[in-house]
Design a protein around this motif. Sequence first.
Motif, PDB file in Angstrom:
ATOM      1  N   GLY A  73     -72.038  -7.693 -13.391  1.00 47.36           N
ATOM      2  CA  GLY A  73     -71.052  -6.938 -14.140  1.00 47.36           C
ATOM      3  C   GLY A  73     -70.662  -7.541 -15.471  1.00 47.36           C
ATOM      4  O   GLY A  73     -69.927  -6.917 -16.245  1.00 47.36           O
ATOM      5  N   GLY A  74     -71.137  -8.734 -15.750  1.00 50.06           N
ATOM      6  CA  GLY A  74     -70.847  -9.346 -17.028  1.00 50.06           C
ATOM      7  C   GLY A  74     -71.649  -8.693 -18.134  1.00 50.06           C
ATOM      8  O   GLY A  74     -72.522  -7.869 -17.898  1.00 50.06           O
ATOM      9  N   GLY A  75     -71.341  -9.070 -19.346  1.00 54.61           N
ATOM     10  CA  GLY A  75     -72.043  -8.521 -20.484  1.00 54.61           C
ATOM     11  C   GLY A  75     -71.275  -8.760 -21.760  1.00 54.61           C
ATOM     12  O   GLY A  75     -70.322  -9.531 -21.796  1.00 54.61           O
ATOM     13  N   SER A  76     -71.702  -8.091 -22.802  1.00 53.52           N
ATOM     14  CA  SER A  76     -71.053  -8.197 -24.101  1.00 53.52           C
ATOM     15  C   SER A  76     -70.144  -7.005 -24.329  1.00 53.52           C
ATOM     16  O   SER A  76     -70.534  -5.858 -24.087  1.00 53.52           O
ATOM     17  N   VAL A  77     -68.951  -7.278 -24.780  1.00 56.93           N
ATOM     18  CA  VAL A  77     -67.973  -6.224 -25.000  1.00 56.93           C
ATOM     19  C   VAL A  77     -67.100  -6.597 -26.190  1.00 56.93           C
ATOM     20  O   VAL A  77     -66.891  -7.775 -26.476  1.00 56.93           O
ATOM     21  N   GLN A  78     -66.616  -5.594 -26.880  1.00 55.04           N
ATOM     22  CA  GLN A  78     -65.726  -5.836 -28.006  1.00 55.04           C
ATOM     23  C   GLN A  78     -64.311  -6.116 -27.522  1.00 55.04           C
ATOM     24  O   GLN A  78     -63.902  -5.686 -26.447  1.00 55.04           O
ATOM     25  N   ALA A  79     -63.578  -6.848 -28.321  1.00 46.59           N
ATOM     26  CA  ALA A  79     -62.192  -7.149 -27.996  1.00 46.59           C
ATOM     27  C   ALA A  79     -61.417  -5.867 -27.728  1.00 46.59           C
ATOM     28  O   ALA A  79     -61.580  -4.873 -28.436  1.00 46.59           O
ATOM     29  N   GLY A  80     -60.587  -5.907 -26.699  1.00 40.05           N
ATOM     30  CA  GLY A  80     -59.824  -4.745 -26.309  1.00 40.05           C
ATOM     31  C   GLY A  80     -60.456  -3.955 -25.192  1.00 40.05           C
ATOM     32  O   GLY A  80     -59.795  -3.118 -24.572  1.00 40.05           O
ATOM     33  N   GLY A  81     -61.718  -4.221 -24.916  1.00 41.53           N
ATOM     34  CA  GLY A  81     -62.420  -3.517 -23.866  1.00 41.53           C
ATOM     35  C   GLY A  81     -62.140  -4.098 -22.497  1.00 41.53           C
ATOM     36  O   GLY A  81     -61.348  -5.023 -22.342  1.00 41.53           O
ATOM     37  N   SER A  82     -62.816  -3.546 -21.501  1.00 42.26           N
ATOM     38  CA  SER A  82     -62.621  -3.967 -20.123  1.00 42.26           C
ATOM     39  C   SER A  82     -63.951  -4.196 -19.429  1.00 42.26           C
ATOM     40  O   SER A  82     -64.977  -3.630 -19.814  1.00 42.26           O
ATOM     41  N   LEU A  83     -63.920  -5.026 -18.416  1.00 40.86           N
ATOM     42  CA  LEU A  83     -65.076  -5.271 -17.572  1.00 40.86           C
ATOM     43  C   LEU A  83     -64.617  -5.402 -16.134  1.00 40.86           C
ATOM     44  O   LEU A  83     -63.504  -5.856 -15.876  1.00 40.86           O
ATOM     45  N   LYS A  84     -65.482  -5.021 -15.217  1.00 33.59           N
ATOM     46  CA  LYS A  84     -65.229  -5.256 -13.810  1.00 33.59           C
ATOM     47  C   LYS A  84     -66.394  -6.061 -13.251  1.00 33.59           C
ATOM     48  O   LYS A  84     -67.521  -5.570 -13.172  1.00 33.59           O
ATOM     49  N   LEU A  85     -66.121  -7.289 -12.884  1.00 34.72           N
ATOM     50  CA  LEU A  85     -67.129  -8.161 -12.319  1.00 34.72           C
ATOM     51  C   LEU A  85     -67.183  -7.981 -10.814  1.00 34.72           C
ATOM     52  O   LEU A  85     -66.162  -7.748 -10.167  1.00 34.72           O
ATOM     53  N   SER A  86     -68.380  -8.101 -10.267  1.00 35.58           N
ATOM     54  CA  SER A  86     -68.577  -7.982  -8.832  1.00 35.58           C
ATOM     55  C   SER A  86     -69.203  -9.248  -8.280  1.00 35.58           C
ATOM     56  O   SER A  86     -69.937  -9.952  -8.979  1.00 35.58           O
ATOM     57  N   CYS A  87     -68.913  -9.529  -7.028  1.00 36.67           N
ATOM     58  CA  CYS A  87     -69.505 -10.658  -6.329  1.00 36.67           C
ATOM     59  C   CYS A  87     -69.948 -10.171  -4.958  1.00 36.67           C
ATOM     60  O   CYS A  87     -69.109  -9.899  -4.092  1.00 36.67           O
TER      61      CYS A  87
END
Length: 123
Positions: A8-22
Amino acid sequence: QVQLLESGGGSVQAGGSLKLSCAVSGTTVRNNCMAWFRQAPGKEREGVAVLTQSGTTNYGVSAKGRFTISRDNAKNSLYLQIDTLSPEDTGVYYCAARRSYTACSLGSVFDDWGQGTQVTVSS
């Protein structure tokens, strides 16, 4: 035996969101103290969030407010929702598991670790 696989990681611009999974195998997310750590380039690893076997959540100082740790017992997975990302959030995020039933905090020793997933936030 125990394997933790982050995604779920990656490159994103400031202000964005990510959801990491394990994705957890060899044990269950329900029966472990689970946590997320991160390590920024050139900096020490820091605790981000921890989820106890009973469902209690706690967050590191730097993560309060914008981070949410959760689990899906049916999917045997751990998640980290990160909102309003900033460049300071850049780093490798690790999933970790601790088999203790008594102590569960970001200061605890964790038994198993994932390989990490890179989060890069640009401004």
